[in-house]
Design a protein around this motif. Structure first.
Motif, PDB file in Angstrom:
ATOM      1  N   UNK A  17       0.823  -1.219   0.000  1.00  0.00           N
ATOM      2  CA  UNK A  17       0.000   0.000   0.000  1.00  0.00           C
ATOM      3  C   UNK A  17       0.852   1.262   0.000  1.00  0.00           C
ATOM      4  N   UNK A  18       0.297   2.370  -0.536  1.00  0.00           N
ATOM      5  CA  UNK A  18       0.984   3.662  -0.421  1.00  0.00           C
ATOM      6  C   UNK A  18       1.070   4.057   1.063  1.00  0.00           C
ATOM      7  N   UNK A  19       2.050   4.907   1.398  1.00  0.00           N
ATOM      8  CA  UNK A  19       2.260   5.306   2.796  1.00  0.00           C
ATOM      9  C   UNK A  19       0.999   5.928   3.409  1.00  0.00           C
ATOM     10  N   UNK A  20       0.284   6.744   2.632  1.00  0.00           N
ATOM     11  CA  UNK A  20      -0.919   7.413   3.153  1.00  0.00           C
ATOM     12  C   UNK A  20      -1.959   6.401   3.622  1.00  0.00           C
ATOM     13  N   UNK A  21      -2.095   5.308   2.891  1.00  0.00           N
ATOM     14  CA  UNK A  21      -3.065   4.272   3.265  1.00  0.00           C
ATOM     15  C   UNK A  21      -2.591   3.537   4.520  1.00  0.00           C
ATOM     16  N   UNK A  22      -1.274   3.270   4.578  1.00  0.00           N
ATOM     17  CA  UNK A  22      -0.732   2.624   5.794  1.00  0.00           C
ATOM     18  C   UNK A  22      -0.991   3.507   7.010  1.00  0.00           C
ATOM     19  N   UNK A  23      -0.789   4.818   6.839  1.00  0.00           N
ATOM     20  CA  UNK A  23      -1.030   5.740   7.966  1.00  0.00           C
ATOM     21  C   UNK A  23      -2.507   5.730   8.351  1.00  0.00           C
ATOM     22  N   UNK A  24      -3.392   5.663   7.351  1.00  0.00           N
ATOM     23  CA  UNK A  24      -4.820   5.671   7.663  1.00  0.00           C
ATOM     24  C   UNK A  24      -5.220   4.402   8.421  1.00  0.00           C
ATOM     25  N   UNK A  25      -4.652   3.288   8.026  1.00  0.00           N
ATOM     26  CA  UNK A  25      -4.952   2.033   8.732  1.00  0.00           C
ATOM     27  C   UNK A  25      -4.494   2.139  10.189  1.00  0.00           C
ATOM     28  N   UNK A  26      -3.303   2.681  10.385  1.00  0.00           N
ATOM     29  CA  UNK A  26      -2.804   2.887  11.768  1.00  0.00           C
ATOM     30  C   UNK A  26      -3.771   3.769  12.540  1.00  0.00           C
ATOM     31  N   UNK A  27      -4.248   4.849  11.904  1.00  0.00           N
ATOM     32  CA  UNK A  27      -5.204   5.762  12.546  1.00  0.00           C
ATOM     33  C   UNK A  27      -6.448   4.977  12.995  1.00  0.00           C
ATOM     34  N   UNK A  28      -6.925   4.079  12.158  1.00  0.00           N
ATOM     35  CA  UNK A  28      -8.129   3.295  12.494  1.00  0.00           C
ATOM     36  C   UNK A  28      -7.874   2.388  13.695  1.00  0.00           C
ATOM     37  N   UNK A  29      -6.612   1.981  13.849  1.00  0.00           N
ATOM     38  CA  UNK A  29      -6.296   0.985  14.874  1.00  0.00           C
ATOM     39  C   UNK A  29      -5.903   1.583  16.219  1.00  0.00           C
ATOM     40  N   UNK A  30      -5.689   2.908  16.237  1.00  0.00           N
ATOM     41  CA  UNK A  30      -5.270   3.575  17.485  1.00  0.00           C
ATOM     42  C   UNK A  30      -6.394   3.516  18.521  1.00  0.00           C
ATOM     43  N   UNK A  31      -6.011   3.327  19.779  1.00  0.00           N
ATOM     44  CA  UNK A  31      -6.986   3.314  20.870  1.00  0.00           C
ATOM     45  C   UNK A  31      -7.320   4.753  21.250  1.00  0.00           C
ATOM     46  N   UNK A  32      -8.572   5.157  21.071  1.00  0.00           N
ATOM     47  CA  UNK A  32      -8.969   6.531  21.402  1.00  0.00           C
ATOM     48  C   UNK A  32     -10.461   6.555  21.717  1.00  0.00           C
ATOM     49  N   UNK A  34     -12.426   8.799  22.786  1.00  0.00           N
ATOM     50  CA  UNK A  34     -13.187   9.982  22.358  1.00  0.00           C
ATOM     51  C   UNK A  34     -13.750   9.792  20.945  1.00  0.00           C
ATOM     52  N   UNK A  35     -13.001   9.146  20.068  1.00  0.00           N
ATOM     53  CA  UNK A  35     -13.463   8.978  18.683  1.00  0.00           C
ATOM     54  C   UNK A  35     -13.906   7.537  18.395  1.00  0.00           C
ATOM     55  N   UNK A  36     -13.991   6.732  19.457  1.00  0.00           N
ATOM     56  CA  UNK A  36     -14.499   5.371  19.278  1.00  0.00           C
ATOM     57  C   UNK A  36     -13.523   4.442  18.577  1.00  0.00           C
ATOM     58  N   UNK A  37     -12.239   4.776  18.611  1.00  0.00           N
ATOM     59  CA  UNK A  37     -11.262   3.870  18.007  1.00  0.00           C
ATOM     60  C   UNK A  37     -10.672   2.938  19.052  1.00  0.00           C
TER      61      UNK A  37
END
Ligand code: AHG
Ligand code: MN
Ligand code: MN
Length: 331
Positions: free
Chosen positions: A216-231, A233-236
Motif C-alpha cells: 500500500x501507499x504510505x498514506x493508506x498505511x497511515x490511515x490504517x494505523x489511525x483506524x487501529x489507534x486506541x482513542x 473519544x473517537x471510538x477507536x
C-alpha cells in the motif's frame, strides 16, 4: 402501512424527468426484471450444476464463474428486449455490446454493468451483487459511439446496485436521493423498505484487504494505523470488516457508516476496481446519500474515462472518514 413496489415508485418519480417521457423508468424496470432472474439463480446456486468456474477468463484475466456469464446474459437480454438501451458496456465483454433491434438503435441510453460482483464468493454462500450505471447518449440521432460510455460519472442519469444477501435489495438513485427496495419473494416484487437513505457523516468500520498491506501507499498505511489507534473519544479502534464483495462491503458501510478502500498497490498502480461499472455508480449513490468517493486525490465522479475497463484506486464512504484518508494521502 401498504407496500409500495419498485414499479409504483418509479411511476411516481417520473416527474423527476420532465423530458424523459418514461424511457428511463422503463429502463429501470428492465434492470429490476434482470436482477429478479439473477436472484433466482443465485438462490439455487447450491442446488444445480451452475457452481464453479466456467473454464474461461474474462478480459481482466480472471476466472469467470458460470453465474457471471448467466447474469451477463440476463442483463443484456432484459436491456435488449426493453428497447431503451442502445448499447451496453459489461465487465464480461471486451467490447461494447450493441443492441441490434430496430427500436433500440434509436434508444437514448447506454448502460455500464458489472453483472455479478464478488463472484469469487458464490461458492461459499456469501453475499454478491450487480452494479449498473445509466448514461444518456451524446447524440441519439446517430448510432452509439464509444464516447457515450466515456462520459464522466457526473453525467450519470441513474445508477444502482442489487445485493443478493440474507435478503435481496435493489438500491438506486436518479440524482434525487437514494432509495432501497427489498425483494418480497412471496409476491416477486421489490418493495420500498429504505426510503431516502443517508450515509452517516462518520462511522466506526474500515474495509480494506489488509493482506496487501506491504504494497500500500504510505498514506493508506497511515490511515490504517489511525483506524487501529486506541482513542475512546473517537471510538477507536474501528472495527475491520471486509467481505470481498464490493457491493456487500459498500452496502454495510452505507447503512452503518464506514470507509471502504481499494487503493493502488505496488503491483497494481491503478488499484483493482473498474471506474465505469463499479466505482462511478457507487460514487453517485454515496454522494446522493451524503457521503464521499475519491481516488485518494480527487473526486471519482470528476474523472474523465479514457477506456471502457479502466481501473481506479477507490476510497468511499462516510465523508469525514474519506476526508481524513485523503489528508493522509497528501491531498
Ligand atoms: P468481480 O467479482 O466483479 O470481479 O469483483 C470483485 C471485486 C470486488 O467485488 C471486491 O471488492 C474485490 O474484487 C475484492 O478484491 P480482493 O480479493 O483483491 O480483496
Ligand atoms: Mn465487481
Ligand atoms: Mn463481476
Amino acid at each position: 402501512m401498504s407496500l409500495k413496489t419498485l414499479g409504483q415508485f418509479i411511476i411516481e418519480r417520473q416527474a423527476d424527468f420532465p423530458y424523459a417521457k418514461g424511457e428511463l423508468s422503463r429502463l429501470l424496470r428492465d434492470i429490476g426484471i434482470a436482477s429478479k432472474i439473477v436472484n433466482r439463480e443465485v438462490n439455487k446456486a447450491g442446488l444445480v450444476d451452475i457452481l464453479g468456474a466456467q473454464g474461461t477468463r474474462n478480459v481482466h484475466g480472471e476466472n469467470v464463474a458460470k453465474l457471471d456469464i448467466y447474469a451477463n446474459d440476463q442483463f443484456i437480454g432484459a436491456l435488449g428486449s426493453g428497447g431503451e438501451t442502445s448499447a451496453i458496456a459489461s465487465e464480461e465483454n471486451d467490447e461494447i455490446v450493441p443492441i441490434t433491434t430496430k427500436v433500440s438503435k434509436q434508444a437514448k441510453y447506454v448502460v455500464c454493468v458489472d453483472p455479478l460482483d464478488g463472484s469469487s464468493n458464490i461458492d461459499v454462500n456469501v453475499s454478491i451483487g450487480s452494479i449498473f450505471a445509466i448514461y444518456r447518449r451524446l447524440d441519439s440521432d446517430k448510432p452509439y459511439i464509444e464516447a457515450d460510455f466515456l462520459q464522466p460519472g457526473t453525467a450519470q442519469v441513474a445508477a444502482g446496485y442489487v445485493i443478493y444477501g440474507s435478503s435481496t435489495m435493489l438500491v438506486y438513485t436518479t440524482g434525487h436521493g437514494v432509495n432501497g427496495f427489498t425483494l418480497d419473494p412471496s409476491i416477486g416484487e421489490f418493495c420500498l423498505s429504505h426510503p431516502d437513505m443517508k450515509c452517516p457523516e462518520t462511522g466506526s468500520i474500515y474495509s480494506i484487504n489488509e493482506g496487501n498491506y506491504s504494497r500500500f501507499p504510505d498514506g493508506v498505511k497511515k490511515y490504517i494505523k489511525h483506524c487501529q489507534v486506541d482513542d475512546d473519544a473517537t471510538g477507536r479502534p474501528y472495527a475491520s470488516r471486509y467481505i470481498g464483495s464490493l457491493v456487500a462491503d459498500f452496502h454495510r458501510n452505507l447503512l452503518k457508516g464506514g470507509i471502504f478502500i481499494y487503493p493502488s498497490t505496488a503491483k497494481s498502480p491503478n488499484g483493482k476496481l473498474r471506474l465505469l461499472y463499479e466505482c462511478n455508480p457507487l460514487a453517485f449513490i454515496i454522494e446522493q446519500a451524503g457521503g464521499k468517493a475519491s481516488d485518494g486525490q480527487q473526486r471519482i465522479l470528476d474523472l474523465v474515462p479514457t477506456a471502457l475497463h479502466q481501473r481506479t484506486p477507490f476510497f468511499i464512504g462516510s465523508t469525514e472518514m474519506v476526508n481524513h484518508a485523503e489528508e493522509l494521502m497528501g491531498v
